[in-house]
Design a protein around this motif. Sequence first.
Motif, PDB file in Angstrom:
ATOM      1  N   GLU A  53       0.816  -1.211   0.000  1.00 30.79           N
ATOM      2  CA  GLU A  53       0.000   0.000   0.000  1.00 30.79           C
ATOM      3  C   GLU A  53       0.851   1.264   0.000  1.00 30.79           C
ATOM      4  O   GLU A  53       0.402   2.325  -0.426  1.00 30.79           O
ATOM      5  CB  GLU A  53      -0.933  -0.003   1.205  1.00 30.79           C
ATOM      6  CG  GLU A  53      -1.992  -1.072   1.122  1.00 30.79           C
ATOM      7  CD  GLU A  53      -2.902  -1.080   2.333  1.00 30.79           C
ATOM      8  OE1 GLU A  53      -2.963  -0.063   3.061  1.00 30.79           O
ATOM      9  OE2 GLU A  53      -3.569  -2.098   2.541  1.00 30.79           O
ATOM     10  N   ASN A  54       2.089   1.170   0.458  1.00 28.70           N
ATOM     11  CA  ASN A  54       2.975   2.332   0.512  1.00 28.70           C
ATOM     12  C   ASN A  54       3.819   2.498  -0.749  1.00 28.70           C
ATOM     13  O   ASN A  54       4.640   3.406  -0.825  1.00 28.70           O
ATOM     14  CB  ASN A  54       3.904   2.231   1.733  1.00 28.70           C
ATOM     15  CG  ASN A  54       3.119   2.233   3.020  1.00 28.70           C
ATOM     16  OD1 ASN A  54       2.153   2.961   3.154  1.00 28.70           O
ATOM     17  ND2 ASN A  54       3.521   1.391   3.959  1.00 28.70           N
ATOM     18  N   ASP A  73       5.088   3.747  -4.071  1.00 27.53           N
ATOM     19  CA  ASP A  73       4.888   5.011  -4.768  1.00 27.53           C
ATOM     20  C   ASP A  73       5.683   4.998  -6.070  1.00 27.53           C
ATOM     21  O   ASP A  73       6.886   5.251  -6.095  1.00 27.53           O
ATOM     22  CB  ASP A  73       5.328   6.168  -3.880  1.00 27.53           C
ATOM     23  CG  ASP A  73       4.994   7.538  -4.471  1.00 27.53           C
ATOM     24  OD1 ASP A  73       4.437   7.582  -5.592  1.00 27.53           O
ATOM     25  OD2 ASP A  73       5.301   8.535  -3.810  1.00 27.53           O
TER      26      ASP A  73
END
Length: 67
Positions: free
Chosen positions: A56-57, A59
């Motif tokens: 989810e983190n 980037d």
Amino acid sequence: MRTNIVLDDNLVDEAFKYAESIHTKKDLIETALKEFVKNHKMKNLKDIKGKISFDENYDYKQMRIGK
């Protein structure tokens, strides 16, 4: 690979209707085989749907700028 096969004439004629840029039976068969393999590869990708978890983190924009 050289091989001799008997093809359904009606099916070959119908296939040529959809393949405007293909003019030989050899090219028609090669195109059909490529599409067959491509379709089966896509089906295999669908089999893994929901089985891959993503961070989810994560980037991707940060990776583009090298940070």
